[in-house]
Design an enzyme around this catalytic site. Sequence first.
Site, PDB file in Angstrom:
ATOM      1  N   GLN A 121       0.829  -1.204   0.000  1.00 22.47           N
ATOM      2  CA  GLN A 121       0.000   0.000   0.000  1.00 22.47           C
ATOM      3  C   GLN A 121       0.861   1.250   0.000  1.00 22.47           C
ATOM      4  O   GLN A 121       1.608   1.496   0.941  1.00 22.47           O
ATOM      5  CB  GLN A 121      -0.917   0.004   1.220  1.00 22.47           C
ATOM      6  CG  GLN A 121      -1.923   1.159   1.208  1.00 22.47           C
ATOM      7  CD  GLN A 121      -2.852   1.122   2.413  1.00 22.47           C
ATOM      8  OE1 GLN A 121      -2.471   1.531   3.486  1.00 22.47           O
ATOM      9  NE2 GLN A 121      -4.072   0.634   2.217  1.00 22.47           N
ATOM     10  N   GLY A 122       0.770   2.037  -1.053  1.00 17.00           N
ATOM     11  CA  GLY A 122       1.524   3.280  -1.177  1.00 17.00           C
ATOM     12  C   GLY A 122       0.629   4.484  -0.964  1.00 17.00           C
ATOM     13  O   GLY A 122       0.310   5.197  -1.926  1.00 17.00           O
ATOM     14  N   SER A 124       0.624   6.577   2.524  1.00 15.51           N
ATOM     15  CA  SER A 124       1.231   7.570   3.416  1.00 15.51           C
ATOM     16  C   SER A 124       2.498   8.173   2.811  1.00 15.51           C
ATOM     17  O   SER A 124       3.216   7.516   2.058  1.00 15.51           O
ATOM     18  CB  SER A 124       1.571   6.928   4.762  1.00 15.51           C
ATOM     19  OG  SER A 124       0.419   6.422   5.393  1.00 15.51           O
ATOM     20  N   SER A 156       3.535  -1.203   3.505  1.00 14.57           N
ATOM     21  CA  SER A 156       3.532  -2.560   4.046  1.00 14.57           C
ATOM     22  C   SER A 156       3.970  -3.590   3.008  1.00 14.57           C
ATOM     23  O   SER A 156       3.417  -3.649   1.917  1.00 14.57           O
ATOM     24  CB  SER A 156       2.124  -2.918   4.542  1.00 14.57           C
ATOM     25  OG  SER A 156       1.659  -1.959   5.461  1.00 14.57           O
ATOM     26  N   GLU A 239     -10.649  -1.438   5.072  1.00 18.91           N
ATOM     27  CA  GLU A 239      -9.579  -1.519   6.052  1.00 18.91           C
ATOM     28  C   GLU A 239     -10.114  -1.325   7.464  1.00 18.91           C
ATOM     29  O   GLU A 239      -9.671  -1.976   8.406  1.00 18.91           O
ATOM     30  CB  GLU A 239      -8.513  -0.467   5.738  1.00 18.91           C
ATOM     31  CG  GLU A 239      -7.284  -0.551   6.617  1.00 18.91           C
ATOM     32  CD  GLU A 239      -6.198   0.424   6.185  1.00 18.91           C
ATOM     33  OE1 GLU A 239      -5.032   0.179   6.534  1.00 18.91           O
ATOM     34  OE2 GLU A 239      -6.513   1.423   5.531  1.00 18.91           O
TER      35      GLU A 239
END
Length: 377
Positions: A121-122, A124, A156, A239
């Site tokens: 997951q890109g 933040s 992550s 999420e």
Amino acid sequence: MDLSYTQEEEEFRARLRRWLGDELPALPPKPSPDDWPGRRAYDMGWQRRLYDAGYADVHWDASPTLRLIFLEETEKAGAPYVGAGFVGLLHAGPTIAAEGTDEQRARWLPPILRGDEVWCQGFSEPDAGSDLAALRTRAWRDGDDYVVNGSKIWTSHAEVADWCELLVRTDPTAPKHRGISWLAMPMDAPGITVRPLRTLAGTAEFAEVFLDEVRVPVGNRVGAENDGWRVTMVTLSFERGTAFVGEVVACRRVLRELAAAARKNGRWDDPVLRRRLGALNAEFRALWRLTQWNVSEAEARGGVPGVGGSVFKLRYSQVRQDLYDVAAEVLGEGALDLGTPWVVDRLSSLSYTIAAGTSQIQRNIVAERILGLPKGR
């Protein structure tokens, strides 16, 4: 709202229990926590077993209630969690299933279900803090590609991922929530640098990702250009809505183990500790009922969780920290031993008021979207 289970759902639970009883004894030993290629192989091997048995698509194609039963039973049985596959299975996959084109679903969903491909997951960024919409990673159109420059943090499983669900700014002149697009970026594209980050608990499941003139096909955009914020809200609803179900079951198991440990080491004689354990039991029972309510609501919304997930996430983040504070009290000096799983979990629990949207963000969502309060200035 119906929180009971149908006969068909209970039959699904029984079949799953039997399958878990047959399958779990045949699993290989777990790899070292620092062996990420090994952990990927282990986690994806479990996913392949689920796929071959017909359980791989529970996270998407089954009803929210069946997902709830699946997560409850696999956690109770001590089955492997999604591990390195969690972004694909719990975030990117459901988002693509809900928002992607037929071609995108055909390309990305089967490999996730089979355990062939891992996603990261890109979202933040170093300078955006908890304000996700303040992201600066830039993407501009060049023919059939987007060219991406920028950086991401807390990505992550980036070091073992094949794909990244990436948020980029495609219109820098638009209001910050309206100039964002959601891209599927191949992690083997030229210009990507991954730098692992070590957490307080000593693990390295997060990474910094640097993007230098990375080309991503326009066909990898999920949703319309500059509509990425709305698509992201779909991702975050999964999420916060159902991704923590297994963890609530795990916390209830830890609570029972803590009570047993307190009886064994004599700390059960402390009435204050007993009251704290009792209060935590009530908290987790309430969270489980809230989870059932959120699942029931998702059923009515076509499978997409609602804002009740923010209520859950807000309270769960704090109660999980309270649980491991009590664990430290029960363990005594053992609370300093990083070789104890409870201690590692206690350290990781500190991140839960930040991960998946900070508690401050969840309070804003509850205030504005549930209570109808005016937005802050």
